[in-house]
Design a protein around this motif. Sequence first.
Motif, PDB file in Angstrom:
ATOM      1  N   ILE A  82     -19.231  -9.938   7.173  1.00 60.42           N
ATOM      2  CA  ILE A  82     -19.485 -11.299   7.661  1.00 60.42           C
ATOM      3  C   ILE A  82     -20.887 -11.372   8.251  1.00 60.42           C
ATOM      4  O   ILE A  82     -21.655 -12.307   7.979  1.00 60.42           O
ATOM      5  CB  ILE A  82     -18.421 -11.706   8.703  1.00 60.42           C
ATOM      6  CG1 ILE A  82     -17.082 -11.985   8.009  1.00 60.42           C
ATOM      7  CG2 ILE A  82     -18.873 -12.929   9.491  1.00 60.42           C
ATOM      8  CD1 ILE A  82     -15.927 -12.147   8.959  1.00 60.42           C
ATOM      9  N   ASN A  83     -21.256 -10.376   9.050  1.00 62.21           N
ATOM     10  CA  ASN A  83     -22.595 -10.348   9.650  1.00 62.21           C
ATOM     11  C   ASN A  83     -23.677 -10.282   8.584  1.00 62.21           C
ATOM     12  O   ASN A  83     -24.684 -10.998   8.650  1.00 62.21           O
ATOM     13  CB  ASN A  83     -22.732  -9.148  10.586  1.00 62.21           C
ATOM     14  CG  ASN A  83     -21.964  -9.324  11.883  1.00 62.21           C
ATOM     15  OD1 ASN A  83     -21.494 -10.417  12.201  1.00 62.21           O
ATOM     16  ND2 ASN A  83     -21.816  -8.250  12.633  1.00 62.21           N
ATOM     17  N   LEU A  84     -23.490  -9.409   7.590  1.00 63.35           N
ATOM     18  CA  LEU A  84     -24.520  -9.229   6.564  1.00 63.35           C
ATOM     19  C   LEU A  84     -24.681 -10.472   5.697  1.00 63.35           C
ATOM     20  O   LEU A  84     -25.803 -10.880   5.372  1.00 63.35           O
ATOM     21  CB  LEU A  84     -24.192  -8.012   5.696  1.00 63.35           C
ATOM     22  CG  LEU A  84     -24.244  -6.652   6.395  1.00 63.35           C
ATOM     23  CD1 LEU A  84     -23.884  -5.530   5.416  1.00 63.35           C
ATOM     24  CD2 LEU A  84     -25.615  -6.391   7.016  1.00 63.35           C
ATOM     25  N   ILE A  85     -23.560 -11.093   5.301  1.00 68.85           N
ATOM     26  CA  ILE A  85     -23.652 -12.303   4.475  1.00 68.85           C
ATOM     27  C   ILE A  85     -24.211 -13.465   5.297  1.00 68.85           C
ATOM     28  O   ILE A  85     -25.029 -14.256   4.807  1.00 68.85           O
ATOM     29  CB  ILE A  85     -22.272 -12.657   3.886  1.00 68.85           C
ATOM     30  CG1 ILE A  85     -21.813 -11.549   2.932  1.00 68.85           C
ATOM     31  CG2 ILE A  85     -22.330 -13.986   3.135  1.00 68.85           C
ATOM     32  CD1 ILE A  85     -20.389 -11.707   2.428  1.00 68.85           C
ATOM     33  N   GLY A 116     -26.115  -8.827  16.270  1.00 69.55           N
ATOM     34  CA  GLY A 116     -25.207  -8.764  15.125  1.00 69.55           C
ATOM     35  C   GLY A 116     -25.442  -7.534  14.287  1.00 69.55           C
ATOM     36  O   GLY A 116     -24.500  -6.827  13.909  1.00 69.55           O
ATOM     37  N   LEU A 117     -26.701  -7.240  13.999  1.00 63.84           N
ATOM     38  CA  LEU A 117     -27.025  -6.077  13.182  1.00 63.84           C
ATOM     39  C   LEU A 117     -26.807  -4.788  13.961  1.00 63.84           C
ATOM     40  O   LEU A 117     -26.417  -3.762  13.390  1.00 63.84           O
ATOM     41  CB  LEU A 117     -28.474  -6.162  12.681  1.00 63.84           C
ATOM     42  CG  LEU A 117     -28.806  -5.329  11.446  1.00 63.84           C
ATOM     43  CD1 LEU A 117     -27.858  -5.654  10.299  1.00 63.84           C
ATOM     44  CD2 LEU A 117     -30.242  -5.579  11.007  1.00 63.84           C
ATOM     45  N   MET A 118     -27.027  -4.831  15.265  1.00 65.01           N
ATOM     46  CA  MET A 118     -26.780  -3.654  16.092  1.00 65.01           C
ATOM     47  C   MET A 118     -25.291  -3.309  16.076  1.00 65.01           C
ATOM     48  O   MET A 118     -24.904  -2.142  15.910  1.00 65.01           O
ATOM     49  CB  MET A 118     -27.240  -3.906  17.527  1.00 65.01           C
ATOM     50  CG  MET A 118     -27.114  -2.674  18.427  1.00 65.01           C
ATOM     51  SD  MET A 118     -27.497  -3.015  20.147  1.00 65.01           S
ATOM     52  CE  MET A 118     -25.984  -3.799  20.674  1.00 65.01           C
ATOM     53  N   VAL A 119     -24.423  -4.332  16.227  1.00 65.06           N
ATOM     54  CA  VAL A 119     -22.981  -4.117  16.177  1.00 65.06           C
ATOM     55  C   VAL A 119     -22.574  -3.603  14.801  1.00 65.06           C
ATOM     56  O   VAL A 119     -21.753  -2.694  14.673  1.00 65.06           O
ATOM     57  CB  VAL A 119     -22.237  -5.429  16.509  1.00 65.06           C
ATOM     58  CG1 VAL A 119     -20.750  -5.315  16.184  1.00 65.06           C
ATOM     59  CG2 VAL A 119     -22.414  -5.780  17.987  1.00 65.06           C
TER      60      VAL A 119
END
Length: 360
Positions: A268-271, A328-331
């Motif tokens: 979900i974060n990547l998209i 978001g990317l860190m998580v």
Amino acid sequence: MREPLTSTDVDELRNNDKFQGIIEAANLWVDQNSMTVKTIYDDSFNIVYTSKTVKDVFGYTQEEMINQTILDFIHPEHRQAVQDCLIDLDVNSKKAHEFRVLHHDGRYIDCQAHSGKIIDHKTKEIYYISVTQDIMAHKQAQQMLVSSEKLSTAGQLAASVAHEIRNPITSLKGFLQLLETGIEGKEAYLKIMKDEIEKIESISSELLYIAKPSPNEFEEANIIEMLEDVCLLMRSQARLDDVEVVLESDLDHHMVLCDRSQIKQVFINLIKNAIEAMREAGTITVKITYDETLSIEVMDEGEGVPDSLKERLGQPFLTTKDKGTGLGLMVTMDILKNHEAELLIKDREPKGSIFQVEFL
């Protein structure tokens, strides 16, 4: 200003009788006041020494630990991994590893240790030494960050999901009005209505799923089905930006050991990042391949990630977006680390980026 000490200076101080007392006092202070536990055990994993801090960290006295096997204090699921890790160590090398330790009160706590293998030069016997610390607070903070990011993502998706649900509801209302008039061919309309209701159910269920707290429990799950669910949900937000989300896979079924909620959160974060990276209409492709390792690529048609930022992405508050936080990317990277997976960032030709997840 005094010049910094060289390694030669340190050796001279260590061998100087004048400083032996203060060095021993310093070592004693560390042993008694540090929140880490030093432990030495022989090649049969029997404890021959542990620091006094074992009482503060794990609740045991030194006497309760000495001559016991270290493996008895480690969670049964982690014993073999810890044993293998220690045996594989080279002399004078060190390795960090995580496992759960039995506290004196009966609960298991998450710990991280830096361990090494040493040799007694007099007897030539092999010993292991570990410096262990309780990382429960870190784990809890980490889980809170994941949960916070999940709720933030769910909130951001809510508007697009509401828009996506409005369309099938409008269709349902129109078909109901037609049915009220007694129109023929009810079966066809009923089938369409059923499909629309299932679509609403799928989207709302997925939104609720990502919003709920993660159980942090690993189980076998079909990664293909999970990505189909994620793509269904993310198409709601993508359509608002004239972006299409396409799933490509040569696999119909592939099981991975994972926390379902957390892995869904990763994609979900990547998209979501890919949608936000695209200033114009286009396509985001989620491609699944398997060649010795499982690889999942999220490919966008945005402006790409500058080379100067590729290695630093994942740091908190480092972002290429005007209103982003970088959390978001860190998580995402933290979740992947816990799943023994890694994230690779590549350039896409003729433009865009590829965020590739590899399960090792």
